[in-house]
Write a protein that holds these residues in place. Structure first.
Motif, PDB file in Angstrom:
ATOM      1  N   ASP A 224       0.846  -1.185   0.000  1.00  0.00           N
ATOM      2  CA  ASP A 224       0.000   0.000   0.000  1.00  0.00           C
ATOM      3  C   ASP A 224       0.886   1.242   0.000  1.00  0.00           C
ATOM      4  O   ASP A 224       2.088   1.173   0.335  1.00  0.00           O
ATOM      5  CB  ASP A 224      -0.914   0.017   1.226  1.00  0.00           C
ATOM      6  N   ASP A 225       0.292   2.369  -0.370  1.00  0.00           N
ATOM      7  CA  ASP A 225       1.066   3.614  -0.360  1.00  0.00           C
ATOM      8  C   ASP A 225       1.647   3.899   1.020  1.00  0.00           C
ATOM      9  O   ASP A 225       2.760   4.428   1.138  1.00  0.00           O
ATOM     10  CB  ASP A 225       0.173   4.780  -0.792  1.00  0.00           C
ATOM     11  N   ALA A 226       0.897   3.556   2.065  1.00  0.00           N
ATOM     12  CA  ALA A 226       1.370   3.811   3.428  1.00  0.00           C
ATOM     13  C   ALA A 226       2.603   2.991   3.771  1.00  0.00           C
ATOM     14  O   ALA A 226       3.317   3.319   4.729  1.00  0.00           O
ATOM     15  CB  ALA A 226       0.247   3.520   4.427  1.00  0.00           C
ATOM     16  N   HIS A 227       2.856   1.917   3.030  1.00  0.00           N
ATOM     17  CA  HIS A 227       4.017   1.071   3.307  1.00  0.00           C
ATOM     18  C   HIS A 227       5.321   1.664   2.770  1.00  0.00           C
ATOM     19  O   HIS A 227       6.400   1.202   3.125  1.00  0.00           O
ATOM     20  CB  HIS A 227       3.813  -0.317   2.682  1.00  0.00           C
ATOM     21  N   GLN A 229       7.526   4.918   2.619  1.00  0.00           N
ATOM     22  CA  GLN A 229       7.713   6.225   3.259  1.00  0.00           C
ATOM     23  C   GLN A 229       8.926   6.928   2.647  1.00  0.00           C
ATOM     24  O   GLN A 229      10.027   6.363   2.586  1.00  0.00           O
ATOM     25  CB  GLN A 229       7.922   6.034   4.766  1.00  0.00           C
ATOM     26  N   GLN A 270       3.868   8.150  -8.204  1.00  0.00           N
ATOM     27  CA  GLN A 270       2.922   8.661  -7.231  1.00  0.00           C
ATOM     28  C   GLN A 270       2.249   9.943  -7.728  1.00  0.00           C
ATOM     29  O   GLN A 270       1.033  10.123  -7.581  1.00  0.00           O
ATOM     30  CB  GLN A 270       3.627   8.934  -5.902  1.00  0.00           C
ATOM     31  N   ASP A 279      -6.637   6.926  -4.901  1.00  0.00           N
ATOM     32  CA  ASP A 279      -6.709   7.083  -3.457  1.00  0.00           C
ATOM     33  C   ASP A 279      -5.292   7.152  -2.883  1.00  0.00           C
ATOM     34  O   ASP A 279      -4.503   6.217  -3.062  1.00  0.00           O
ATOM     35  CB  ASP A 279      -7.472   5.901  -2.850  1.00  0.00           C
ATOM     36  N   PRO A 280      -4.927   8.241  -2.194  1.00  0.00           N
ATOM     37  CA  PRO A 280      -3.557   8.349  -1.653  1.00  0.00           C
ATOM     38  C   PRO A 280      -3.260   7.347  -0.555  1.00  0.00           C
ATOM     39  O   PRO A 280      -2.096   7.144  -0.204  1.00  0.00           O
ATOM     40  CB  PRO A 280      -3.502   9.786  -1.125  1.00  0.00           C
ATOM     41  N   GLU A 281      -4.281   6.698  -0.006  1.00  0.00           N
ATOM     42  CA  GLU A 281      -4.071   5.690   1.032  1.00  0.00           C
ATOM     43  C   GLU A 281      -4.359   4.281   0.510  1.00  0.00           C
ATOM     44  O   GLU A 281      -4.492   3.344   1.285  1.00  0.00           O
ATOM     45  CB  GLU A 281      -4.977   5.976   2.236  1.00  0.00           C
ATOM     46  N   GLY A 282      -4.465   4.137  -0.792  1.00  0.00           N
ATOM     47  CA  GLY A 282      -4.843   2.859  -1.385  1.00  0.00           C
ATOM     48  C   GLY A 282      -3.659   1.998  -1.767  1.00  0.00           C
ATOM     49  O   GLY A 282      -2.529   2.196  -1.272  1.00  0.00           O
ATOM     50  N   ARG A 298      -5.768  -3.256  -7.051  1.00  0.00           N
ATOM     51  CA  ARG A 298      -4.323  -3.459  -6.978  1.00  0.00           C
ATOM     52  C   ARG A 298      -3.866  -4.463  -8.028  1.00  0.00           C
ATOM     53  O   ARG A 298      -4.625  -5.346  -8.447  1.00  0.00           O
ATOM     54  CB  ARG A 298      -3.894  -3.894  -5.584  1.00  0.00           C
TER      55      ARG A 298
END
Length: 378
Positions: A224-227, A229, A270, A279-282, A298
């Motif tokens: 995911d994008d959150a993964h 950094q 990105q 979705d920025p958190e997708g 995905r």
């Protein structure tokens, strides 16, 4: 023991003397029904629930593979019954049946040795899940029978073979390849297919990051994008757990070339993705159709592997078999050639300390290091 009646001086019937301390209160009397042990019942129920739970959390791909292995085991038994006239139970795991299974897969099915090895593992797991015992000597005998088959080049060619390693130079060739794919000679339509810009950016980010983290197809798919950094030094990537493997957090630094730098490729992807309304958190990697439309699902594990193979094909890298696994192999071989520490390379890709595959890649990377023919006077 005989007891004498002192009053009349006559002998009475023999009496059996039993030590009261030896009596077991839990033993039912003759004719009395045994009472079920509640402790044993609870333990048995927990064991059953545990087996069901472990089977449910097993990855679907593994369950499907083991189910196919079990069907091959059933087919082998049907073949064996036709030859001998005696059907054997599927739970018959002996040295003879397992070695015969290897021979059947090799000579009748003509399966590649690597597939046979996996069938042995699958059948062993399925038999145990059904509550039967698999003798250790049976599996050892099967693997001994398999060993010479793995040394036979013709037999090894039955399979697809291992994916060849790729290096950053290969990624540059892919990145600099023309974005237009010419039609095949047999194509019904003669139009030129143009790779959409958003797809090109995604593939560059995917392939460079895959090589950087030595990522498996499944690991890249669940990112995911959150993964991912962004930090001053580059990227800090959290690789989630797949197939029961432990997760890991690995560093990714800036590269020397813009077209293959995993940090800059990731940031460009990105920006394009967010501009398209993602979705920025997708999911980190999304599907893209042939017209350049960004999907909302995905990229699948198979899609991850196909993306790398497709880019290699478009770039003309057809002399080697490049698959989704090529990046993991190339991450180790390239790192070893550049003098990177073995323990860091192992942690980067999440290999276990005794992984034979990892050490095979290490040996490949050090093949020409202090080679036996170097400097001996040729």
């Amino acid at each position: 023991m005989t007891v004498v009646d002192g009053a009349r001086g006559t002998e009475l019937e023999p009496v059996e003397v039993v030590d009261a301390e030896l009596m077991d209160d839990d033993v039912p009397a003759v004719g009395e029904a045994a009472v079920p042990d509640p402790v044993a019942a609870v333990l048995a129920a927990l064991d059953t629930d545990a087996k069901d739970h472990l089977n449910r959390i097993r990855p679907k791909k593994t369950r499907d593979g083991y189910a196919q292995d079990w069907e091959k085991w059933r087919a082998f038994h049907a073949w064996l019954a036709a030859k001998t006239g005696v059907p054997l139970p599927l739970s018959s795991i002996t040295v003879g049946t397992f070695v015969s299974f290897v021979t059947y897969l090799d000579q009748v099915v003509e399966a590649p040795p690597n597939t046979i090895e996996r069938r042995i593992t699958g059948v062993t797991s399925e038999v145990r899940s059904r509550g039967y015992t698999v003798p250790k000597e049976a599996t050892e005998a099967a693997r001994r029978a398999l060993k010479p088959l793995k040394l036979d080049e013709n037999r090894m060619k039955r399979g697809r073979g291992k994916g060849a390693a790729i290096a950053p130079a290969d990624l540059r060739t892919m990145a600099e390849a023309p974005r237009e794919r010419q039609p095949q000679p047999t194509a019904r339509t003669r139009r030129v297919f143009v790779v959409p810009e958003v797809a090109r950016l995604r593939d560059q980010a995917l392939n460079s990051l895959k090589l950087a983290v030595a990522g498996r197809n499944e690991e890249m798919s669940v990112l995911d994008d959150a993964h991912v950094q962004v930090v001053d030094e580059g990227l800090k990537v959290y690789v989630p757990s797949v197939k029961g493997r432990p997760p890991r957090t690995v560093p990714v630094t800036y590269g020397e070339n813009r077209a293959t730098c995993p940090v800059r490729c990731w940031r460009a992807w990105q920006e394009a993705k967010l501009a398209a309304g993602a979705d920025p958190e997708g999911p980190a990697l999304l599907s893209v159709d042939q017209w350049g439309h960004l999907g909302n699902t995905r990229l699948s594990p198979d899609g991850v592997g196909r993306a790398l193979a497709r880019c290699a094909k478009y770039a003309g890298l057809t002399g080697r078999r490049i698959t989704g696994h090529s990046a993991r192999r190339g991450s180790v071989t390239t790192g070893i050639k550049k003098g990177k520490r073995v323990d860091k390379l192992r942690r980067q890709g999440g290999w276990s300390a005794n992984s034979p595959v990892f050490w095979e890649y290490v040996d490949e990377g050090t093949m020409f290091e202090d080679a036996p023919t170097e400097g001996i006077g040729f």
